[in-house]
Design a protein around this motif. Sequence first.
Motif, PDB file in Angstrom:
ATOM      1  N   LYS A  68     -70.927  29.004  11.054  1.00  0.00           N
ATOM      2  CA  LYS A  68     -72.180  29.816  11.545  1.00  0.00           C
ATOM      3  C   LYS A  68     -71.886  31.066  11.126  1.00  0.00           C
ATOM      4  N   LEU A  69     -71.204  31.356   9.881  1.00  0.00           N
ATOM      5  CA  LEU A  69     -70.917  33.062   9.494  1.00  0.00           C
ATOM      6  C   LEU A  69     -72.108  33.498   8.883  1.00  0.00           C
ATOM      7  N   CYS A  70     -73.091  32.981   8.421  1.00  0.00           N
ATOM      8  CA  CYS A  70     -74.293  33.699   8.134  1.00  0.00           C
ATOM      9  C   CYS A  70     -75.276  32.652   8.153  1.00  0.00           C
ATOM     10  N   LYS A  71     -76.681  33.645   8.185  1.00  0.00           N
ATOM     11  CA  LYS A  71     -77.924  32.562   8.561  1.00  0.00           C
ATOM     12  C   LYS A  71     -78.273  31.949   7.144  1.00  0.00           C
ATOM     13  N   ASN A  72     -78.292  32.498   6.164  1.00  0.00           N
ATOM     14  CA  ASN A  72     -78.476  31.957   4.900  1.00  0.00           C
ATOM     15  C   ASN A  72     -77.853  32.378   3.646  1.00  0.00           C
ATOM     16  N   LEU A  73     -77.814  31.400   2.826  1.00  0.00           N
ATOM     17  CA  LEU A  73     -77.048  31.248   1.585  1.00  0.00           C
ATOM     18  C   LEU A  73     -77.582  31.114   0.262  1.00  0.00           C
ATOM     19  N   MET A  74     -77.387  31.981  -0.645  1.00  0.00           N
ATOM     20  CA  MET A  74     -77.993  31.843  -1.923  1.00  0.00           C
ATOM     21  C   MET A  74     -76.946  31.549  -2.917  1.00  0.00           C
ATOM     22  N   ILE A  75     -77.158  30.491  -3.949  1.00  0.00           N
ATOM     23  CA  ILE A  75     -76.030  30.165  -4.602  1.00  0.00           C
ATOM     24  C   ILE A  75     -76.827  29.941  -6.154  1.00  0.00           C
ATOM     25  N   PHE A  76     -76.036  30.943  -6.907  1.00  0.00           N
ATOM     26  CA  PHE A  76     -76.413  30.858  -8.452  1.00  0.00           C
ATOM     27  C   PHE A  76     -74.980  30.120  -9.408  1.00  0.00           C
ATOM     28  N   PRO A  77     -75.529  29.461 -10.333  1.00  0.00           N
ATOM     29  CA  PRO A  77     -74.397  28.807 -11.097  1.00  0.00           C
ATOM     30  C   PRO A  77     -73.997  29.526 -12.100  1.00  0.00           C
ATOM     31  N   ASN A  78     -74.650  30.815 -12.393  1.00  0.00           N
ATOM     32  CA  ASN A  78     -73.922  31.642 -13.470  1.00  0.00           C
ATOM     33  C   ASN A  78     -74.525  33.165 -13.175  1.00  0.00           C
ATOM     34  N   GLY A  79     -73.811  34.197 -13.771  1.00  0.00           N
ATOM     35  CA  GLY A  79     -74.377  35.276 -13.707  1.00  0.00           C
ATOM     36  C   GLY A  79     -75.574  35.935 -14.224  1.00  0.00           C
ATOM     37  N   MET A  80     -76.162  35.188 -15.182  1.00  0.00           N
ATOM     38  CA  MET A  80     -77.540  35.391 -15.652  1.00  0.00           C
ATOM     39  C   MET A  80     -78.377  35.065 -14.539  1.00  0.00           C
ATOM     40  N   GLU A  81     -78.323  33.937 -13.953  1.00  0.00           N
ATOM     41  CA  GLU A  81     -79.409  33.607 -13.363  1.00  0.00           C
ATOM     42  C   GLU A  81     -79.307  34.515 -11.930  1.00  0.00           C
ATOM     43  N   PRO A 128     -78.578  40.145  -0.556  1.00  0.00           N
ATOM     44  CA  PRO A 128     -77.459  39.696   0.320  1.00  0.00           C
ATOM     45  C   PRO A 128     -76.426  40.856   0.765  1.00  0.00           C
ATOM     46  N   GLU A 129     -76.042  40.599   1.667  1.00  0.00           N
ATOM     47  CA  GLU A 129     -75.023  41.794   2.279  1.00  0.00           C
ATOM     48  C   GLU A 129     -73.676  41.638   1.751  1.00  0.00           C
ATOM     49  N   ILE A 130     -73.322  40.209   1.233  1.00  0.00           N
ATOM     50  CA  ILE A 130     -72.070  39.739   0.572  1.00  0.00           C
ATOM     51  C   ILE A 130     -72.265  39.111  -0.509  1.00  0.00           C
ATOM     52  N   ILE A 131     -71.459  39.374  -1.673  1.00  0.00           N
ATOM     53  CA  ILE A 131     -71.714  38.551  -2.749  1.00  0.00           C
ATOM     54  C   ILE A 131     -69.961  38.060  -3.213  1.00  0.00           C
ATOM     55  N   PHE A 132     -70.005  36.550  -3.426  1.00  0.00           N
ATOM     56  CA  PHE A 132     -68.649  36.008  -3.601  1.00  0.00           C
ATOM     57  C   PHE A 132     -68.900  35.703  -5.404  1.00  0.00           C
ATOM     58  N   LEU A 133     -68.255  36.394  -6.187  1.00  0.00           N
ATOM     59  CA  LEU A 133     -68.360  36.207  -7.584  1.00  0.00           C
ATOM     60  C   LEU A 133     -67.248  35.664  -8.390  1.00  0.00           C
ATOM     61  N   ASP A 134     -67.694  34.500  -9.061  1.00  0.00           N
ATOM     62  CA  ASP A 134     -66.576  33.944  -9.873  1.00  0.00           C
ATOM     63  C   ASP A 134     -66.444  34.657 -11.352  1.00  0.00           C
ATOM     64  N   LEU A 135     -65.336  34.749 -12.075  1.00  0.00           N
ATOM     65  CA  LEU A 135     -64.989  35.150 -13.201  1.00  0.00           C
ATOM     66  C   LEU A 135     -65.397  34.369 -14.232  1.00  0.00           C
ATOM     67  N   ASN A 136     -64.998  33.225 -14.255  1.00  0.00           N
ATOM     68  CA  ASN A 136     -65.011  32.356 -15.362  1.00  0.00           C
ATOM     69  C   ASN A 136     -66.505  31.353 -15.171  1.00  0.00           C
ATOM     70  N   MET A 137     -67.505  31.601 -15.922  1.00  0.00           N
ATOM     71  CA  MET A 137     -68.935  30.845 -15.955  1.00  0.00           C
ATOM     72  C   MET A 137     -69.352  30.789 -17.251  1.00  0.00           C
ATOM     73  N   PRO A 138     -70.068  29.660 -17.358  1.00  0.00           N
ATOM     74  CA  PRO A 138     -70.922  29.562 -18.727  1.00  0.00           C
ATOM     75  C   PRO A 138     -71.957  30.648 -18.556  1.00  0.00           C
ATOM     76  N   ILE A 139     -72.715  31.098 -19.905  1.00  0.00           N
ATOM     77  CA  ILE A 139     -73.990  31.897 -19.999  1.00  0.00           C
ATOM     78  C   ILE A 139     -73.449  33.182 -19.685  1.00  0.00           C
ATOM     79  N   MET A 140     -73.145  33.728 -18.545  1.00  0.00           N
ATOM     80  CA  MET A 140     -72.605  35.024 -18.454  1.00  0.00           C
ATOM     81  C   MET A 140     -71.745  34.963 -17.217  1.00  0.00           C
ATOM     82  N   ASP A 141     -70.350  35.517 -17.726  1.00  0.00           N
ATOM     83  CA  ASP A 141     -69.316  35.228 -16.771  1.00  0.00           C
ATOM     84  C   ASP A 141     -69.299  36.533 -15.637  1.00  0.00           C
TER      85      ASP A 141
END
Length: 136
Positions: free
Chosen positions: A28-41, A59-72
């Motif tokens: 229960k670390l946060c109420k809602n979670l948004m998920i995007f499969p790449n930087g462009m979306e 969002p108050e926090i973003i967790f960003l991966d570096l290696n993704m298709p379309i937009m890294d």
Amino acid sequence: MSQIGLACIIDDDSMYVNLVKKIIEAKKLCKNLMIFPNGMEALDYFEALLTSLNKKCIPEIIFLDLNMPIMDGWEFLDNFTKIKNKLGKTITLYIVSSSINPTDIEKARQISMVKDYLIKPVTIEDLEAIFSNQVL
């Protein structure tokens, strides 16, 4: 302790995303979670917010991966840096990557909006610390 309202994961690794999602929900670390499969979306979403500026959708926090298709992650950071201040809300951004390349880590630490660089897999303890430090 008040809970974070909204966090965002930008990552194309569905196994990792599902694991983190389960941890966040179970703890229960946060109420809602948004998920995007790449930087462009994700960038399209944030750019659309500029017209509505509904703070509940930022969002108050973003967790960003570096290696993704379309937009890294690097491209996302370049573009997001230009619009971040117009969103009118403090957003804490963490890079979460499987890259242990010192060049990537150093480059990430040079970007002022990057709070930290986490190497996958992220632990339950890492997530708990991030979310508890975020609470004002």
